[in-house]
Design a protein around this motif. Structure first.
Motif, PDB file in Angstrom:
ATOM      1  N   VAL A 131       0.854  -1.189   0.000  1.00 22.27           N
ATOM      2  CA  VAL A 131       0.000   0.000   0.000  1.00 22.27           C
ATOM      3  C   VAL A 131       0.892   1.241   0.000  1.00 22.27           C
ATOM      4  N   THR A 132       0.564   2.181  -0.860  1.00 25.51           N
ATOM      5  CA  THR A 132       1.237   3.472  -0.836  1.00 25.51           C
ATOM      6  C   THR A 132       0.306   4.475  -0.174  1.00 25.51           C
ATOM      7  N   ARG A 133       0.732   5.043   0.904  1.00 17.30           N
ATOM      8  CA  ARG A 133      -0.057   6.101   1.531  1.00 17.30           C
ATOM      9  C   ARG A 133       0.573   7.432   1.171  1.00 17.30           C
ATOM     10  N   VAL A 134      -0.251   8.448   1.013  1.00 16.69           N
ATOM     11  CA  VAL A 134       0.234   9.760   0.588  1.00 16.69           C
ATOM     12  C   VAL A 134      -0.066  10.794   1.662  1.00 16.69           C
ATOM     13  N   THR A 135       0.620  11.894   1.546  1.00 15.15           N
ATOM     14  CA  THR A 135       0.295  13.038   2.394  1.00 15.15           C
ATOM     15  C   THR A 135      -0.774  13.835   1.656  1.00 15.15           C
ATOM     16  N   ILE A 136      -1.882  14.060   2.273  1.00 17.52           N
ATOM     17  CA  ILE A 136      -3.010  14.712   1.606  1.00 17.52           C
ATOM     18  C   ILE A 136      -2.950  16.216   1.867  1.00 17.52           C
ATOM     19  N   ARG A 137      -2.974  16.973   0.771  1.00 14.77           N
ATOM     20  CA  ARG A 137      -2.977  18.436   0.940  1.00 14.77           C
ATOM     21  C   ARG A 137      -3.930  19.041  -0.067  1.00 14.77           C
ATOM     22  N   GLU A 138      -4.489  20.180   0.248  1.00 11.33           N
ATOM     23  CA  GLU A 138      -5.417  20.872  -0.635  1.00 11.33           C
ATOM     24  C   GLU A 138      -4.674  21.999  -1.343  1.00 11.33           C
ATOM     25  N   ALA A 139      -5.019  22.214  -2.662  1.00 10.80           N
ATOM     26  CA  ALA A 139      -4.395  23.302  -3.423  1.00 10.80           C
ATOM     27  C   ALA A 139      -5.473  23.987  -4.255  1.00 10.80           C
ATOM     28  N   ASN A 140      -5.116  25.080  -4.910  1.00 12.89           N
ATOM     29  CA  ASN A 140      -6.107  25.822  -5.705  1.00 12.89           C
ATOM     30  C   ASN A 140      -6.223  25.302  -7.137  1.00 12.89           C
ATOM     31  N   GLY A 141      -5.247  24.525  -7.603  1.00 12.93           N
ATOM     32  CA  GLY A 141      -5.322  24.016  -8.970  1.00 12.93           C
ATOM     33  C   GLY A 141      -4.337  22.891  -9.167  1.00 12.93           C
ATOM     34  N   THR A 142      -4.488  22.184 -10.312  1.00 15.59           N
ATOM     35  CA  THR A 142      -3.573  21.101 -10.646  1.00 15.59           C
ATOM     36  C   THR A 142      -2.694  21.537 -11.809  1.00 15.59           C
ATOM     37  N   SER A 143      -1.646  20.781 -12.107  1.00 15.41           N
ATOM     38  CA  SER A 143      -0.847  21.044 -13.302  1.00 15.41           C
ATOM     39  C   SER A 143      -1.686  20.709 -14.533  1.00 15.41           C
ATOM     40  N   THR A 144      -1.303  21.269 -15.705  1.00 17.15           N
ATOM     41  CA  THR A 144      -2.070  21.009 -16.924  1.00 17.15           C
ATOM     42  C   THR A 144      -1.463  19.834 -17.690  1.00 17.15           C
ATOM     43  N   THR A 145      -2.311  19.099 -18.437  1.00 10.94           N
ATOM     44  CA  THR A 145      -1.862  17.943 -19.220  1.00 10.94           C
ATOM     45  C   THR A 145      -2.573  17.936 -20.563  1.00 10.94           C
TER      46      THR A 145
END
Ligand SMILES: O=c1ccn([C@H]2C[C@H](O)[C@@H](COP(=O)(O)OP(=O)(O)OP(=O)(O)O)O2)c(=O)[nH]1
Ligand SMILES: [Mg+2]
Length: 158
Positions: A131-145
């Motif tokens: 299992v990979t657990r992540v650090t959860i954080r909130e941001a205003n936007g994501t990178s574009t793809t």
């Protein structure tokens, strides 16, 4: 995590519950099997009947101490699915490494006939996976793809 000296695999600790007395341990059925089969710990004199369309929580008779950093995935057996329409409703079921209760299997009968679960029947399989657990954080936007928000068949079918 402790390693089994003989084969260098992580060790999984199982604790047998009173109603699991006499049942075979969950086991890998072939040398390369990904999953260990789980057996039904229903009373020998009280098989569990699952009617078409119905679901049932089937005890396995064991608690599992999943090593930290891993999960148990409870998956259907393809033979039961193909022959009888029996599958796991919540597949893959998630067994957390901090869960100390009995592992149970939530079966559903998608077939047309009653299905009878007998004691010792191999009803599902469990795969141990990292299992990979992540650090959860909130941001205003994501990178574009290039894909952006395209999904659900956006790339076509051929
Ligand atoms: O097929 C399953 C799925 C889950 N469990 C047990 C182990 C798992 O660690 C616990 C919780 O499962 P899950 O997180 O899927 O259920 P929930 O509805 O979110 O319950 P909870 O609030 O207890 O997390 O229930 C089983 O025995 N069998
Ligand atoms: Mg949960």
């Amino acid at each position: 995590m402790t390693l089994n000296a003989r084969d260098n695999h992580p060790a999984l600790t199982l604790v047998r519950l009173p109603h699991g007395e006499g049942l075979d341990l969950p086991a890998y059925e072939t040398a390369g099997a990904a999953g260990m089969d789980l057996r039904a710990a229903v009373p020998a004199d009280q098989p569990m009947t699952i009617r078409p369309g119905a679901r049932a929580l089937v005890p396995t008779g064991f608690t599992f101490e999943i090593p930290a950093g891993y999960e148990g995935q409870v998956r259907p057996r393809s033979g039961l699915a193909f022959k009888h329409g029996i599958t796991c409703l919540n597949t893959p079921g998630t067994i957390d490494s901090d869960y100390r209760g009995e592992v149970k299997v939530l079966l559903i009968n998608l077939g047309e006939a009653d299905f009878v679960v007998e004691r010792g029947m191999r009803i599902a399989q469990m795969v141990i996976a990292p299992v990979t657990r992540v650090t959860i954080r909130e941001a205003n936007g994501t990178s574009t793809t290039a894909r952006g928000a395209g999904g659900f068949g956006s790339t076509g079918s051929k």
